[in-house]
Design a protein around this motif. Structure first.
Motif, PDB file in Angstrom:
ATOM      1  N   ALA A  51       0.812  -1.215   0.000  1.00  0.00           N
ATOM      2  CA  ALA A  51       0.000   0.000   0.000  1.00  0.00           C
ATOM      3  C   ALA A  51       0.848   1.267   0.000  1.00  0.00           C
ATOM      4  O   ALA A  51       0.355   2.354  -0.323  1.00  0.00           O
ATOM      5  CB  ALA A  51      -0.929   0.001   1.218  1.00  0.00           C
ATOM      6  N   ILE A  52       2.122   1.132   0.370  1.00  0.00           N
ATOM      7  CA  ILE A  52       3.019   2.294   0.437  1.00  0.00           C
ATOM      8  C   ILE A  52       3.763   2.506  -0.876  1.00  0.00           C
ATOM      9  O   ILE A  52       3.760   3.597  -1.449  1.00  0.00           O
ATOM     10  CB  ILE A  52       4.022   2.127   1.598  1.00  0.00           C
ATOM     11  CG1 ILE A  52       3.289   1.987   2.923  1.00  0.00           C
ATOM     12  CG2 ILE A  52       5.001   3.308   1.634  1.00  0.00           C
ATOM     13  CD1 ILE A  52       4.191   1.634   4.090  1.00  0.00           C
ATOM     14  N   SER A  53       4.424   1.449  -1.345  1.00  0.00           N
ATOM     15  CA  SER A  53       5.280   1.596  -2.522  1.00  0.00           C
ATOM     16  C   SER A  53       4.890   0.701  -3.692  1.00  0.00           C
ATOM     17  O   SER A  53       5.476   0.801  -4.775  1.00  0.00           O
ATOM     18  CB  SER A  53       6.730   1.279  -2.141  1.00  0.00           C
ATOM     19  OG  SER A  53       6.873  -0.109  -1.842  1.00  0.00           O
ATOM     20  N   GLY A  54       3.940  -0.191  -3.488  1.00  0.00           N
ATOM     21  CA  GLY A  54       3.605  -1.164  -4.516  1.00  0.00           C
ATOM     22  C   GLY A  54       4.431  -2.426  -4.411  1.00  0.00           C
ATOM     23  O   GLY A  54       4.216  -3.371  -5.157  1.00  0.00           O
ATOM     24  N   CYS A  55       5.387  -2.438  -3.480  1.00  0.00           N
ATOM     25  CA  CYS A  55       6.248  -3.603  -3.234  1.00  0.00           C
ATOM     26  C   CYS A  55       6.906  -4.098  -4.518  1.00  0.00           C
ATOM     27  O   CYS A  55       6.723  -5.245  -4.926  1.00  0.00           O
ATOM     28  CB  CYS A  55       5.469  -4.738  -2.569  1.00  0.00           C
ATOM     29  SG  CYS A  55       6.518  -6.132  -2.050  1.00  0.00           S
ATOM     30  N   HIS A  56       7.709  -3.243  -5.150  1.00  0.00           N
ATOM     31  CA  HIS A  56       8.481  -3.683  -6.312  1.00  0.00           C
ATOM     32  C   HIS A  56       9.647  -4.563  -5.858  1.00  0.00           C
ATOM     33  O   HIS A  56       9.867  -5.632  -6.395  1.00  0.00           O
ATOM     34  CB  HIS A  56       9.025  -2.486  -7.080  1.00  0.00           C
ATOM     35  CG  HIS A  56       7.976  -1.668  -7.759  1.00  0.00           C
ATOM     36  ND1 HIS A  56       8.272  -0.656  -8.653  1.00  0.00           N
ATOM     37  CD2 HIS A  56       6.621  -1.700  -7.687  1.00  0.00           C
ATOM     38  CE1 HIS A  56       7.163  -0.105  -9.101  1.00  0.00           C
ATOM     39  NE2 HIS A  56       6.142  -0.713  -8.514  1.00  0.00           N
ATOM     40  N   VAL A  57      10.396  -4.080  -4.892  1.00  0.00           N
ATOM     41  CA  VAL A  57      11.596  -4.714  -4.316  1.00  0.00           C
ATOM     42  C   VAL A  57      12.466  -5.367  -5.392  1.00  0.00           C
ATOM     43  O   VAL A  57      13.097  -6.401  -5.155  1.00  0.00           O
ATOM     44  CB  VAL A  57      11.238  -5.729  -3.196  1.00  0.00           C
ATOM     45  CG1 VAL A  57      10.522  -5.023  -2.071  1.00  0.00           C
ATOM     46  CG2 VAL A  57      10.370  -6.883  -3.687  1.00  0.00           C
ATOM     47  N   ASN A  58      12.523  -4.761  -6.562  1.00  0.00           N
ATOM     48  CA  ASN A  58      13.197  -5.345  -7.712  1.00  0.00           C
ATOM     49  C   ASN A  58      13.341  -4.274  -8.786  1.00  0.00           C
ATOM     50  O   ASN A  58      12.332  -3.785  -9.309  1.00  0.00           O
ATOM     51  CB  ASN A  58      12.359  -6.533  -8.221  1.00  0.00           C
ATOM     52  CG  ASN A  58      12.983  -7.252  -9.392  1.00  0.00           C
ATOM     53  OD1 ASN A  58      13.836  -6.733 -10.098  1.00  0.00           O
ATOM     54  ND2 ASN A  58      12.531  -8.476  -9.618  1.00  0.00           N
ATOM     55  N   PRO A  59      14.566  -3.892  -9.140  1.00  0.00           N
ATOM     56  CA  PRO A  59      14.753  -2.871 -10.175  1.00  0.00           C
ATOM     57  C   PRO A  59      14.108  -3.239 -11.511  1.00  0.00           C
ATOM     58  O   PRO A  59      13.670  -2.359 -12.247  1.00  0.00           O
ATOM     59  CB  PRO A  59      16.277  -2.787 -10.309  1.00  0.00           C
ATOM     60  CG  PRO A  59      16.793  -3.225  -8.978  1.00  0.00           C
ATOM     61  CD  PRO A  59      15.847  -4.306  -8.537  1.00  0.00           C
ATOM     62  N   ALA A  60      14.056  -4.542 -11.827  1.00  0.00           N
ATOM     63  CA  ALA A  60      13.426  -4.964 -13.079  1.00  0.00           C
ATOM     64  C   ALA A  60      11.925  -4.682 -13.059  1.00  0.00           C
ATOM     65  O   ALA A  60      11.341  -4.258 -14.058  1.00  0.00           O
ATOM     66  CB  ALA A  60      13.684  -6.455 -13.328  1.00  0.00           C
ATOM     67  N   VAL A  61      11.301  -4.902 -11.919  1.00  0.00           N
ATOM     68  CA  VAL A  61       9.865  -4.622 -11.792  1.00  0.00           C
ATOM     69  C   VAL A  61       9.616  -3.122 -11.935  1.00  0.00           C
ATOM     70  O   VAL A  61       8.664  -2.701 -12.611  1.00  0.00           O
ATOM     71  CB  VAL A  61       9.329  -5.132 -10.444  1.00  0.00           C
ATOM     72  CG1 VAL A  61       7.884  -4.675 -10.218  1.00  0.00           C
ATOM     73  CG2 VAL A  61       9.416  -6.657 -10.384  1.00  0.00           C
ATOM     74  N   SER A  62      10.459  -2.319 -11.321  1.00  0.00           N
ATOM     75  CA  SER A  62      10.306  -0.862 -11.439  1.00  0.00           C
ATOM     76  C   SER A  62      10.496  -0.407 -12.876  1.00  0.00           C
ATOM     77  O   SER A  62       9.775   0.470 -13.355  1.00  0.00           O
ATOM     78  CB  SER A  62      11.313  -0.153 -10.518  1.00  0.00           C
ATOM     79  OG  SER A  62      11.077  -0.474  -9.167  1.00  0.00           O
ATOM     80  N   LEU A  63      11.462  -1.008 -13.581  1.00  0.00           N
ATOM     81  CA  LEU A  63      11.662  -0.663 -14.987  1.00  0.00           C
ATOM     82  C   LEU A  63      10.438  -1.069 -15.806  1.00  0.00           C
ATOM     83  O   LEU A  63       9.981  -0.306 -16.667  1.00  0.00           O
ATOM     84  CB  LEU A  63      12.913  -1.364 -15.532  1.00  0.00           C
ATOM     85  CG  LEU A  63      13.198  -1.157 -17.025  1.00  0.00           C
ATOM     86  CD1 LEU A  63      13.389   0.326 -17.343  1.00  0.00           C
ATOM     87  CD2 LEU A  63      14.416  -1.958 -17.455  1.00  0.00           C
ATOM     88  N   GLY A  64       9.902  -2.252 -15.535  1.00  0.00           N
ATOM     89  CA  GLY A  64       8.698  -2.683 -16.240  1.00  0.00           C
ATOM     90  C   GLY A  64       7.533  -1.743 -16.001  1.00  0.00           C
ATOM     91  O   GLY A  64       6.778  -1.422 -16.926  1.00  0.00           O
ATOM     92  N   ALA A  65       7.391  -1.282 -14.757  1.00  0.00           N
ATOM     93  CA  ALA A  65       6.319  -0.343 -14.432  1.00  0.00           C
ATOM     94  C   ALA A  65       6.522   0.986 -15.144  1.00  0.00           C
ATOM     95  O   ALA A  65       5.561   1.612 -15.616  1.00  0.00           O
ATOM     96  CB  ALA A  65       6.259  -0.127 -12.921  1.00  0.00           C
TER      97      ALA A  65
END
Length: 217
Positions: A51-65
């Protein structure tokens, strides 16, 4: 700042739980137990910090987003910094417990690592699995997805990826998860780190582009 702290803690937890299971309990829980530890860590963090950050905990997920148009470049960079720092600290805690000589669950390929798979096999695995992982994440968190189940879908997918691929690369699909242990272990782990940064990011570009181009819309 809240998102930064959430991503830092989430990535630290992923490395500590997942790599910790491999290093401290691998002989007892086996490949399935290690896979579940990574998956359970994601489920826990998804409901803890989602609910705070979307729980990416992964640079690849953040890049995909980012590629999918769900976050800005500036926010992505902030996430990346938090994730890499979190992974490094998580690996540091594990090193303080088990020692660097334990390997800290670092990723790798070739003779002497896992099933001795080739660099080409490792590259293909990491690109394809990261793309699929990002697709699951973007799909399960989309507006039309059932509410409240994204954490389970993402955690189960990560566990399944580990069940399939621990013998291939130890499973990265996450540059930060690979970065923390490799930096502390050094040697071959650090020399092979490039693949576990490049391949997941390429996979993330593919997964993000699929949503950006509305292939699945």
């Amino acid at each position: 700042m809240q998102k930064f702290v959430a991503e830092f803690i989430g990535t630290l937890t992923l490395v500590l739980f997942g790599c910790g299971a491999a290093v401290l309990g691998g002989e007892h829980v086996g490949q399935l137990g290690i896979a579940l530890a990574f998956g359970f860590a994601i489920v826990a963090m998804a409901y803890g910090i989602g609910a705070i950050s979307g729980c990416h905990v992964n640079p690849a997920v953040s890049l995909g987003a980012f590629v999918a148009g769900r976050m800005s470049a500036r926010e992505m960079v902030v996430y990346w910094i938090a994730q890499f720092l979190g992974a490094l600290v998580g690996a540091g805690v594990l090193a303080a417990i088990a020692g660097v000589d334990s390997g800290l669950g670092h990723n790798g390929w070739g003779p002497g690592y896992g099933g001795g798979f080739s660099m080409q096999a490792a590259l293909i695995f990491e690109v394809v699995m990261t793309a699929l992982f990002v697709i699951v994440i973007l799909g399960s968190t989309s507006a039309g997805a059932p509410a409240g189940f994204a954490g389970l879908a993402i955690g189960i997918t990560l566990a399944a990826i580990h069940i399939v691929g621990i013998q291939v690369t130890g499973v990265s699909v996450n540059p930060a998860r690979s970065f923390g242990p490799a930096v502390l272990v050094g040697g071959q782990a650090l020399a092979q780190l490039w693949l576990f940064i490049v391949a997941p990011l390429v996979g993330a570009l593919i997964g993000g582009a699929i949503y950006r181009l509305k292939v699945l819309a």
